[in-house]
Scaffold this motif. Structure first.
Motif, mmCIF file in Angstrom:
data_model
loop_
_atom_site.group_PDB
_atom_site.id
_atom_site.type_symbol
_atom_site.label_atom_id
_atom_site.label_comp_id
_atom_site.label_asym_id
_atom_site.label_seq_id
_atom_site.Cartn_x
_atom_site.Cartn_y
_atom_site.Cartn_z
ATOM 1 N N THR A 190 -11.605 -13.278 -63.248
ATOM 2 C CA THR A 190 -10.706 -12.588 -64.179
ATOM 3 C C THR A 190 -11.480 -11.551 -64.996
ATOM 4 O O THR A 190 -11.054 -10.391 -65.127
ATOM 5 N N GLU A 191 -12.623 -11.965 -65.550
ATOM 6 C CA GLU A 191 -13.439 -11.025 -66.316
ATOM 7 C C GLU A 191 -13.962 -9.907 -65.422
ATOM 8 O O GLU A 191 -14.035 -8.744 -65.845
ATOM 9 N N GLY A 192 -14.332 -10.250 -64.186
ATOM 10 C CA GLY A 192 -14.805 -9.221 -63.263
ATOM 11 C C GLY A 192 -13.724 -8.202 -62.965
ATOM 12 O O GLY A 192 -13.984 -6.986 -62.947
ATOM 13 N N ALA A 193 -12.488 -8.683 -62.741
ATOM 14 C CA ALA A 193 -11.380 -7.759 -62.444
ATOM 15 C C ALA A 193 -11.105 -6.841 -63.629
ATOM 16 O O ALA A 193 -10.900 -5.624 -63.465
ATOM 17 N N GLU A 194 -11.094 -7.405 -64.841
ATOM 18 C CA GLU A 194 -10.837 -6.581 -66.030
ATOM 19 C C GLU A 194 -11.930 -5.536 -66.224
ATOM 20 O O GLU A 194 -11.646 -4.368 -66.528
ATOM 21 N N LEU A 195 -13.167 -5.945 -66.041
ATOM 22 C CA LEU A 195 -14.276 -5.014 -66.226
ATOM 23 C C LEU A 195 -14.221 -3.879 -65.205
ATOM 24 O O LEU A 195 -14.335 -2.696 -65.566
ATOM 25 N N LEU A 196 -14.045 -4.213 -63.928
ATOM 26 C CA LEU A 196 -14.043 -3.178 -62.896
ATOM 27 C C LEU A 196 -12.854 -2.231 -63.072
ATOM 28 O O LEU A 196 -12.987 -1.019 -62.857
ATOM 29 N N GLY A 197 -11.702 -2.769 -63.480
ATOM 30 C CA GLY A 197 -10.555 -1.902 -63.738
ATOM 31 C C GLY A 197 -10.812 -0.956 -64.900
ATOM 32 O O GLY A 197 -10.472 0.242 -64.832
ATOM 33 N N ASP A 198 -11.427 -1.456 -65.971
ATOM 34 C CA ASP A 198 -11.725 -0.609 -67.125
ATOM 35 C C ASP A 198 -12.741 0.481 -66.765
ATOM 36 O O ASP A 198 -12.628 1.627 -67.223
ATOM 37 N N VAL A 199 -13.731 0.115 -65.965
ATOM 38 C CA VAL A 199 -14.730 1.110 -65.566
ATOM 39 C C VAL A 199 -14.082 2.194 -64.712
ATOM 40 O O VAL A 199 -14.347 3.392 -64.904
ATOM 41 N N ALA A 200 -13.225 1.796 -63.774
ATOM 42 C CA ALA A 200 -12.550 2.787 -62.928
ATOM 43 C C ALA A 200 -11.707 3.736 -63.775
ATOM 44 O O ALA A 200 -11.737 4.960 -63.574
ATOM 45 N N LEU A 297 -16.302 6.355 -56.365
ATOM 46 C CA LEU A 297 -16.754 5.137 -57.041
ATOM 47 C C LEU A 297 -15.617 4.509 -57.835
ATOM 48 O O LEU A 297 -15.466 3.280 -57.852
ATOM 49 N N ALA A 298 -14.797 5.321 -58.490
ATOM 50 C CA ALA A 298 -13.667 4.784 -59.247
ATOM 51 C C ALA A 298 -12.701 4.044 -58.332
ATOM 52 O O ALA A 298 -12.225 2.943 -58.661
ATOM 53 N N VAL A 299 -12.395 4.627 -57.174
ATOM 54 C CA VAL A 299 -11.509 3.956 -56.217
ATOM 55 C C VAL A 299 -12.125 2.633 -55.755
ATOM 56 O O VAL A 299 -11.453 1.597 -55.673
ATOM 57 N N LEU A 300 -13.411 2.667 -55.457
ATOM 58 C CA LEU A 300 -14.102 1.468 -54.973
ATOM 59 C C LEU A 300 -14.045 0.358 -56.021
ATOM 60 O O LEU A 300 -13.708 -0.797 -55.706
ATOM 61 N N LEU A 301 -14.364 0.691 -57.270
ATOM 62 C CA LEU A 301 -14.410 -0.339 -58.307
ATOM 63 C C LEU A 301 -13.018 -0.882 -58.623
ATOM 64 O O LEU A 301 -12.856 -2.089 -58.854
ATOM 65 N N ARG A 302 -12.006 -0.010 -58.652
ATOM 66 C CA ARG A 302 -10.654 -0.501 -58.919
ATOM 67 C C ARG A 302 -10.205 -1.449 -57.803
ATOM 68 O O ARG A 302 -9.621 -2.508 -58.062
ATOM 69 N N SER A 303 -10.474 -1.072 -56.561
ATOM 70 C CA SER A 303 -10.077 -1.931 -55.445
ATOM 71 C C SER A 303 -10.854 -3.237 -55.458
ATOM 72 O O SER A 303 -10.294 -4.313 -55.193
ATOM 73 N N ALA A 304 -12.142 -3.163 -55.775
ATOM 74 C CA ALA A 304 -12.934 -4.391 -55.883
ATOM 75 C C ALA A 304 -12.379 -5.287 -56.992
ATOM 76 O O ALA A 304 -12.349 -6.530 -56.860
ATOM 77 N N GLY A 305 -11.940 -4.692 -58.096
ATOM 78 C CA GLY A 305 -11.324 -5.467 -59.164
ATOM 79 C C GLY A 305 -10.054 -6.166 -58.718
ATOM 80 O O GLY A 305 -9.778 -7.302 -59.142
ATOM 81 N N GLN A 306 -9.287 -5.545 -57.832
ATOM 82 C CA GLN A 306 -8.078 -6.183 -57.310
ATOM 83 C C GLN A 306 -8.419 -7.387 -56.435
ATOM 84 O O GLN A 306 -7.708 -8.400 -56.449
ATOM 85 N N VAL A 307 -9.517 -7.301 -55.701
ATOM 86 C CA VAL A 307 -9.978 -8.459 -54.920
ATOM 87 C C VAL A 307 -10.363 -9.605 -55.865
ATOM 88 O O VAL A 307 -10.040 -10.765 -55.618
ATOM 89 N N CYS A 308 -11.052 -9.263 -56.946
ATOM 90 C CA CYS A 308 -11.405 -10.273 -57.945
ATOM 91 C C CYS A 308 -10.158 -10.892 -58.553
ATOM 92 O O CYS A 308 -10.095 -12.125 -58.757
#
Length: 382
Positions: A190-200, A297-308
Motif C-alpha cells: 500500500t505504501e509502495g503504491a502511494e509513493l510510486l503514484g505520487d512520484v509519477a 519513467l512516470a508511466v513506469l512508476l505509475r504502472s508499477a504502483g498499480q501492481v503494488c
C-alpha cells in the motif's frame, strides 16, 4: 512548565484510556497484552498456592516469581527461558554455596562468587535470563541459605515455578502472532503504491529538489516497514513452535512469505528516487535525464504502483483485479523498454543518470513480476 506537564499527563491519560477501550472492544495487541498479564498473574497465584500454601515450602517465593516471568510472548520463548533460568539459578546457587563453604565469610564469598556469576550472566547463550545467576548468588550469600537442604528447596521451587509458567502459557490461550504479519504485509505494498503514484504525478507536473528528497525519505521509510515485516514474520514463526494453540485456537494463517522480494523492491525504489534527488539538487551529481526519459519513467512508476496496489488488495480483502495488474505490468515493461531504447541512442538524451535509472527500474519490475506472477498466471488460466 506546569501547564506543559499537565498537558503531557492528560495526553498520557487519554492514550491509556484509548488502549483500555481497544483491549475491551477489539482484538489486537492491547487485548493480547492484557491476556498475557492476566496469565502471568494467574501462574504466580497457582505457584504460590502450591509452594506457599499447600507445601509451606521455606523458599516459596521463588515459585511464583519464576512462574510470573516465564509467561512470555511465545510458548517457545517460555520453554527456552525456563531452561536458561533454571541453569543459571542452579549455577549461581552452587557457585555461591561453594564460595561460602570455602571462606565462611559473606564479604569474601561475594568477592569470589559475584565476578564468576556476572560473567556467566552476560554470556549470550543465556540471553535475558543470565542476570539471574548473580541474583541467585546474592540471595544465597546475604540470607546464608546454602545448606544442602536449602539449596534443594531453592532449585525445586524454581523448577516448580518454571513448569507452571510454561504450562499456563502453553495451554491457557497460547499466543500465536499473525496479526502484525498480515497488517504489515498489506501495508508494504500500500505504501509502495502511494509513493510510486505520487512520484509519477510529481514528475509529470514538474518537481523540485525538495520534492525528490521527500520521495527518497519515504522510500527509506518503506524499507524500514519491510524490516518490521521481516521481524514480525520471525516472531510469528517463533510463536508457532512448540505451541498447541495451532490446533486449539485455529488462528488465521500468516500470509505466505514474500518479504525478501519486497525488501529488494524497496531497495530498487530507494535507488531510483535517490538518483532523482541527486539530479535535482542545486549542484547535481549527475545530469538530469531528458524530458522524454522522465515521461517514460512516470508511466513506469505509475504502472508499477498499480501492481503494488493489486497486491495490497489481494492481502487486505482477498480480491484483486488481476487482469488490471497484468496490464499495468505490461505497460511498465513497455515504459522500461522505452528507457532502454533512449539509453542506447546517444542522440536522444542518454546519460549516466539514465543508465542508473534503467538498471534500477528493470530490477524493480523483475521483482514485482516475481511477486505478482503466480496470481497473474491463475487469472490468465481462469
Amino acid at each position: 512548565m506546569r501547564r506543559v506537564s499537565h498537558r503531557t499527563i492528560a495526553a498520557e491519560a487519554r492514550s491509556v484510556g484509548r488502549a483500555a477501550r481497544r483491549a475491551v472492544t477489539v482484538a489486537g495487541p492491547e487485548r493480547a497484552a492484557v491476556v498475557q498479564a492476566l496469565k502471568a498473574a494467574g501462574a504466580a497465584l497457582v505457584a504460590w498456592a502450591i509452594a506457599g500454601w499447600w507445601w509451606n515450602a521455606p523458599m516459596a517465593l521463588l515459585a511464583p516469581w519464576t512462574a510470573l516471568v516465564l509467561v512470555q510472548s511465545t510458548v517457545y520463548r517460555s520453554v527456552r527461558s525456563a531452561v536458561q533460568q533454571f541453569v543459571v539459578v542452579a549455577a549461581g546457587t552452587f557457585v555461591a554455596a561453594a564460595a561460602a563453604a570455602v571462606t565462611r565469610d559473606v564479604m569474601a564469598s561475594m568477592a569470589i562468587a559475584l565476578p564468576v556469576t556476572v560473567l556467566l550472566g552476560i554470556w549470550s547463550r543465556f540471553g535475558d535470563q543470565g542476570w539471574y545467576a548473580p541474583t541467585a548468588a546474592l540471595f544465597v550469600l546475604t540470607y546464608g541459605s546454602y545448606a544442602p537442604a536449602e539449596i534443594g528447596h531453592r532449585l525445586l521451587e524454581t523448577l516448580l515455578g518454571a513448569v507452571i509458567g510454561v504450562l499456563v502459557n502453553a495451554f491457557v490461550l497460547p499466543p500465536v502472532h499473525t496479526d502484525d504479519v498480515r497488517r504489515l504485509r498489506t501495508r508494504v505494498p500500500t505504501e509502495g503504491a502511494e509513493l510510486l503514484g505520487d512520484v509519477a504525478d510529481g514528475i509529470e507536473r514538474g518537481y523540485e529538489a525538495a520534492d525528490a528528497e521527500e520521495w527518497h525519505a519515504r522510500a527509506l521509510r518503506l524499507g524500514a516497514t519491510v524490516a518490521e515485516l521481516r521481524a514480525a514474520r520471525r516472531h510469528s514463526d517463533e510463536s508457532r513452535r512448540l505451541n498447541p494453540g495451532r490446533r486449539m485456537r485455529r488462528p488465521a494463517p500468516a500470509p505466505p512469505p514474500g518479504d525478501l522480494a519486497w525488501s529488494r523492491v524497496a531497495d530498487h525504489v530507494a535507488a531510483t528516487l535517490r538518483l532523482l534527488a541527486e539530479t535535482a539538487r542545486e549542484t547535481p551529481r549527475f545530469r538530469a535525464p531528458a524530458e522524454e526519459a522522465l515521461s517514460a519513467l512516470a508511466v513506469l512508476l505509475r504502472s508499477a504502483g498499480q501492481v503494488c496496489a493489486a497486491d495490497a488488495d489481494r492481502f487486505a480483502t482477498g480480491d484483486a483485479d488481476e487482469e488490471r495488474a497484468g496490464r499495468a505490468l505490461g505497460e511498465a515493461r513497455a515504459a522500461g523498454d522505452r528507457l532502454a531504447e533512449l539509453l542506447g541512442d546517444p542522440r536522444r538524451g542518454a546519460s549516466a543518470s539514465l543508465g542508473e535509472l534503467t538498471a534500477a527500474t528493470t530490477r524493480l519490475l523483475d521483482d514485482l513480476e516475481a511477486i505478482a506472477a503466480p496470481n497473474l498466471s491463475r487469472a490468465t488460466a481462469g
